[in-house]
Design an enzyme around this catalytic site. Structure first.
Site, PDB file in Angstrom:
ATOM      1  N   HIS A 152      37.630  -7.592   4.691  1.00 33.69           N
ATOM      2  CA  HIS A 152      38.653  -7.618   5.741  1.00 33.69           C
ATOM      3  C   HIS A 152      39.948  -8.195   5.186  1.00 33.69           C
ATOM      4  O   HIS A 152      40.130  -9.416   5.167  1.00 33.69           O
ATOM      5  CB  HIS A 152      38.160  -8.461   6.913  1.00 33.69           C
ATOM      6  CG  HIS A 152      36.868  -7.977   7.491  1.00 33.69           C
ATOM      7  ND1 HIS A 152      35.647  -8.238   6.908  1.00 33.69           N
ATOM      8  CD2 HIS A 152      36.620  -7.228   8.595  1.00 33.69           C
ATOM      9  CE1 HIS A 152      34.692  -7.668   7.633  1.00 33.69           C
ATOM     10  NE2 HIS A 152      35.252  -7.049   8.657  1.00 33.69           N
ATOM     11  N   HIS A 196      12.287 -16.444  36.174  1.00 33.34           N
ATOM     12  CA  HIS A 196      12.143 -17.785  35.612  1.00 33.34           C
ATOM     13  C   HIS A 196      10.823 -17.988  34.868  1.00 33.34           C
ATOM     14  O   HIS A 196      10.565 -19.072  34.364  1.00 33.34           O
ATOM     15  CB  HIS A 196      12.270 -18.832  36.721  1.00 33.34           C
ATOM     16  CG  HIS A 196      13.685 -19.051  37.164  1.00 33.34           C
ATOM     17  ND1 HIS A 196      14.513 -18.012  37.513  1.00 33.34           N
ATOM     18  CD2 HIS A 196      14.427 -20.182  37.285  1.00 33.34           C
ATOM     19  CE1 HIS A 196      15.703 -18.497  37.849  1.00 33.34           C
ATOM     20  NE2 HIS A 196      15.678 -19.809  37.714  1.00 33.34           N
ATOM     21  N   GLU A 214      24.009 -22.584  27.938  1.00 33.02           N
ATOM     22  CA  GLU A 214      22.931 -22.798  26.963  1.00 33.02           C
ATOM     23  C   GLU A 214      23.359 -22.456  25.540  1.00 33.02           C
ATOM     24  O   GLU A 214      23.037 -23.177  24.591  1.00 33.02           O
ATOM     25  CB  GLU A 214      21.694 -21.969  27.354  1.00 33.02           C
ATOM     26  CG  GLU A 214      21.048 -22.373  28.676  1.00 33.02           C
ATOM     27  CD  GLU A 214      21.790 -21.847  29.915  1.00 33.02           C
ATOM     28  OE1 GLU A 214      22.714 -21.019  29.756  1.00 33.02           O
ATOM     29  OE2 GLU A 214      21.451 -22.265  31.038  1.00 33.02           O
ATOM     30  N   HIS A 233      42.497  -4.078   9.394  1.00 31.96           N
ATOM     31  CA  HIS A 233      41.507  -5.114   9.711  1.00 31.96           C
ATOM     32  C   HIS A 233      40.326  -5.121   8.739  1.00 31.96           C
ATOM     33  O   HIS A 233      39.967  -6.172   8.216  1.00 31.96           O
ATOM     34  CB  HIS A 233      40.992  -4.919  11.150  1.00 31.96           C
ATOM     35  CG  HIS A 233      39.686  -5.598  11.422  1.00 31.96           C
ATOM     36  ND1 HIS A 233      39.597  -6.882  11.907  1.00 31.96           N
ATOM     37  CD2 HIS A 233      38.398  -5.180  11.246  1.00 31.96           C
ATOM     38  CE1 HIS A 233      38.328  -7.219  12.024  1.00 31.96           C
ATOM     39  NE2 HIS A 233      37.575  -6.207  11.635  1.00 31.96           N
TER      40      HIS A 233
HETATM   41  C1  LIG Z   1      29.437 -11.655  17.905  1.00 34.28           C
HETATM   42  C2  LIG Z   1      30.149 -10.627  17.065  1.00 34.28           C
HETATM   43  N1  LIG Z   1      30.380  -9.411  17.575  1.00 34.28           N
HETATM   44  C3  LIG Z   1      30.982  -8.463  16.826  1.00 34.28           C
HETATM   45  C4  LIG Z   1      31.359  -8.723  15.547  1.00 34.28           C
HETATM   46  C5  LIG Z   1      31.969  -7.641  14.673  1.00 34.28           C
HETATM   47  N2  LIG Z   1      33.403  -7.931  14.454  1.00 34.28           N
HETATM   48  C6  LIG Z   1      33.837  -8.480  13.326  1.00 34.28           C
HETATM   49  S1  LIG Z   1      35.482  -8.804  13.386  1.00 34.28           S
HETATM   50  C7  LIG Z   1      35.604  -8.191  14.958  1.00 34.28           C
HETATM   51  C8  LIG Z   1      36.864  -8.209  15.755  1.00 34.28           C
HETATM   52  C9  LIG Z   1      37.944  -8.720  14.997  1.00 34.28           C
HETATM   53  O1  LIG Z   1      39.086  -8.950  15.738  1.00 34.28           O
HETATM   54  P1  LIG Z   1      39.831 -10.304  15.487  1.00 34.28           P
HETATM   55  O2  LIG Z   1      38.925 -11.384  15.864  1.00 34.28           O
HETATM   56  O3  LIG Z   1      41.124 -10.223  16.177  1.00 34.28           O
HETATM   57  O4  LIG Z   1      40.020 -10.359  13.932  1.00 34.28           O
HETATM   58  P2  LIG Z   1      41.190  -9.659  13.098  1.00 34.28           P
HETATM   59  O5  LIG Z   1      41.186  -8.225  13.500  1.00 34.28           O
HETATM   60  O6  LIG Z   1      42.438 -10.332  13.470  1.00 34.28           O
HETATM   61  O7  LIG Z   1      40.792  -9.846  11.683  1.00 34.28           O
HETATM   62  C10 LIG Z   1      34.389  -7.725  15.385  1.00 34.28           C
HETATM   63  C11 LIG Z   1      34.174  -7.112  16.710  1.00 34.28           C
HETATM   64  C12 LIG Z   1      31.085 -10.006  15.050  1.00 34.28           C
HETATM   65  N3  LIG Z   1      31.385 -10.350  13.807  1.00 34.28           N
HETATM   66  N4  LIG Z   1      30.515 -10.942  15.840  1.00 34.28           N
END
Ligand SMILES: Cc1ncc(C[n+]2csc(CCOP(=O)(O)OP(=O)(O)O)c2C)c(N)n1
Length: 675
Positions: free
Chosen positions: A28, A473, A411, A262
């Site tokens: 990334h 539950h 939780e 990204h």
């Molecule tokens: C719980 C979870 N869901 C999905 C992902 C997959 N994922 C990695 S980065 C991302 C979104 C990234 O957006 P952002 O947080 O704005 O990061 P940027 O694009 O600025 O690097 C997703 C959905 C993950 N790592 N963790």
């Protein structure tokens, strides 16, 4: 402060991060390019640690939430000397210390494993709570900070609601979080999924919020200075940044802010890798070089940090000299060692629910272990952590002298905070809720296992005998789910989780003993809501129950049995009832085994396992969960009776009858099986 040098250093971080991704052909790049300015200012001017003593307990801590920005951390720490050039060049490769998402590695500055968005900053909140807890006991000289780094994804994850609420409510002014607000996420722009006012949201939770240009070094500096001076609230620094800051096309046009930056190498996007490296002042043929001026600068940064920490260490030493007793208590906390504990001395009335026995144990621990934080998700009088709470007070804004965290109904947040407390060190975290809601905690349990954290999970109301509350539950499949983690090894090649479902009060004492003594992995205690007849003992029941330390043991043993009955938890007492009938009516010779942890039992010698569950005898298993809980133990010729459907709302005794779990019914099943 040198404007040109700061720009050069931030660009160096950008170039290193994108070069890592380019070489690995995955990763990334865009996010690190946006966060580089903040990281450089934070680490060169604010972050306190000792480069020669990375485990120093009073260091500032950086908790990354956006684990996909690992290359940003590796690049920054490479400038600080934590990583070697080879490490950087082997980003995301087998055996490298630079995995795709950061994995806890304190020696290199990685405080937490991250990747599952939302959990990283919540662990940071846990670490900040831990720091406050220690400060309340040992003095204001404990004043290190916890820095969080979050992105749009982390802010959107539900857990951020819990972390934000708790950090604000507790007034964690030692928690400072940068929000890399670049308006871009993985598959869309953020305005396609949200129209919230994030600043107002955090303000409503009691945070101090400041919005800055995340590329303006002067604004970053001021925000960090103010955050460090804040005495009441956690700070959120919303840094408006640009995804892929510094990217250019082959024609030299700027190419910034695009979603496609990204998650793939720059060379696979509309930007040009070589031109971009050039734009950042890097040598594309030596992409992992640190610029000469930046290298000199960071050497001086490290020297300055060492000097500052030396002064702090001298201050601590003089405190130690004046407070010898307190200092040795602090050392004890930080060592992870336990005081001498006598679990045999914890007394119970007869026939208690194991949650009630656990309450007595927690009362004992409250008086004997001073470095525990026990937490409940608004169920303390049901999950019986109130046994601990009655002997302490809750953590409050401005008063961390207590040891109980009322987490509210959250939780996952609670469990993740516990992971952060454990990562900080010095404190033993315990979290409790109903077993059925362990489902809400699963992502944190998994990270607890991966990070090898000795968090204690207390799960009560462990089966359909929850009764009237009905199927929502009544756990059925939860034990099978949790036990899967007993079969999974961590990177230290150990069973990643210990799940214990004790049979009665004394076995609960032993289960707690095992949990407290397990400093290598998380442990779960699965406890009953209803009272359970104590398992009979010919001698001392506690001594017998120590057999649980082998994962399983015989609670009734005869020579050459006709059948061996196996179970864990409250079903062991049901087997005792059924056994009376088998003996009286049919003259059978019966062994009964309690197997509170299949995982630990499997670690015993084959001879021991064979002694408890002989392969040449009929084996009958009884479980209030899915039959799979015991099928592996019962073997191909065994028979397991369990629950294969969701429960129903009715009194527990009625459900026992309806589902076939009375002593009489089990007797019938066993005789049927033996025919
Ligand atoms: C719980 C979870 N869901 C999905 C992902 C997959 N994922 C990695 S980065 C991302 C979104 C990234 O957006 P952002 O947080 O704005 O990061 P940027 O694009 O600025 O690097 C997703 C959905 C993950 N790592 N963790």
């Amino acid at each position: 402060m040198n404007k040109e040098l700061d720009q050069l250093a931030a660009d160096n971080i950008r170039a290193l991060a994108i070069a890592m991704v380019e070489k690995a052909k995955s990763g990334h790049p865009g996010g690190p390019m946006g966060g580089a300015d903040y990281m450089h200012i934070l680490y060169s001017e604010f972050f306190n640690y000792d480069p020669s003593d990375m485990h120093w307990p009073f260091r500032d801590r950086f908790f990354m939430d956006a684990g996909h920005l690992s290359s940003l951390m590796y690049a920054q720490y490479y400038l600080l000397g934590n990583f070697k050039k080879d490490d950087i060049a082997n980003f995301r490769q087998w055996g490298s210390v630079t995995p795709g998402h950061p994995e806890v590695d304190v020696a290199r500055g990685i405080e937490n494993t991250s990747g599952p968005l939302g959990q990283g900053h919540t662990m940071g909140v846990g670490a900040a709570i831990a720091a406050k807890f220690l400060k309340a006991r040992f003095g204001d000289w404990i004043n290190h900070k916890v820095y969080g780094f979050i992105s749009d994804g982390g802010v959107q994850e539900e857990i951020s609601q819990g972390a934000g609420r708790i950090a604000g409510h507790l007034g964690l002014n030692n928690f400072i979080m940068f929000y890399d607000s670049n308006d871009v996420q993985l598959s869309s722009k953020t305005d396609e999924v949200t129209s919230e006012d994030t600043a107002k949201k955090y303000e409503a939770w009691g945070w101090k919020v400041v919005t800055i240009d995340g590329h303006d070094h002067e604004q970053i500096r001021k925000a960090l200075k103010d955050a460090n001076a804040e005495t009441e609230k956690p700070t959120l620094i919303i840094g408006e940044t640009i995804m892929g800051k510094g990217c250019v096309t082959a024609d030299g046009e700027m190419y910034e802010g695009y979603t496609e930056l990204h998650g793939k190498p720059i060379g696979d996007t509309g930007a040009d890798y070589e031109k971009t490296m050039d734009n950042l002042g890097a040598d594309v043929n030596n992409p992992f070089d640190i610029y000469a001026k930046v290298s000199d600068f960071y050497n001086s940064v490290k020297d300055a940090k060492k000097k500052a920490v030396d002064a702090k260490k001298a201050e601590i030493q003089s405190w130690r000299n004046d407070n010898e007793k307190l200092a040795s208590k602090l050392d004890m906390f930080l060592s992870g060692d336990l005081p001498d504990l006598d679990f045999d001395s914890i007394e119970h009335k007869g026939g208690l629910a194991t949650r009630a026995a656990s309450s007595n144990v927690l009362g004992y621990l409250a008086e004997n272990v001073e470095n525990m934080i026990v937490s409940s998700a608004d169920l303390s009088n049901s999950d019986k952590t109130d046994g601990f709470l009655k002997k302490t007070t809750v953590l409050k804004k401005g008063d961390f002298s207590g040891a109980f965290l009322q987490a509210g109904v959250a939780e996952l947040t609670m469990a993740t905070i516990a992971n952060g407390i454990a990562l900080h060190g010095g404190i033993i975290p315990v979290v409790a809720t109903f077993f059925v809601f362990s489902d809400y905690m699963k992502p944190a349990i998994r990270l607890s296992c991966i990070q090898e954290l000795p968090v204690k999970f207390v799960w009560t109301h462990d089966a359909f005998r929850v009764g009237e509350d009905g199927p929502t539950h009544q756990p059925v499949e939860q034990e099978a789910q949790i036990r899967l983690l007993e079969k999974l090894k961590n990177h230290s090649h150990e069973q990643s989780f210990v799940a214990l479902r004790p049979a009665d009060s004394q076995e609960t004492n032993v289960a707690w003993k095992m949990a407290m003594e397990n400093s290598k992995t998380p442990t779960g205690l699965i406890l009953s809501r209803q009272g359970i007849q104590d398992i009979p003992s010919k001698g001392n029941r506690y001594e017998d129950a120590l057999g649980a330390e082998k994962g399983g043991y015989l609670v009734q043993e005869v020579a050459d049995p006709d059948i061996v009955l196996i179970a864990n938890g409250s079903e062991v007492a049901t087997l005792v009832d059924a056994t009376k009938l088998l003996e009286e009516k049919d003259g059978l010779k019966v062994n009964i085994a309690s197997i509170p942890s299949e995982g630990i039992f499997r670690q015993q010698t084959k001879a021991y396992q064979e002694k408890v569950i002989p392969s040449d005898k009929p084996i009958f298993g009884l479980t209030a969960g899915l039959p799979v809980n015991l099928q592996g133990l019962a073997g191909p010729n065994g028979n397991v009776f369990g629950l294969e459907h969701f429960g129903y709302s009715a009194p527990a005794k009625v459900l026992d009858e309806k589902f076939g779990f009375t002593g009489d019914q089990v007797y019938q099943q066993v005789t049927e099986f033996l025919k």
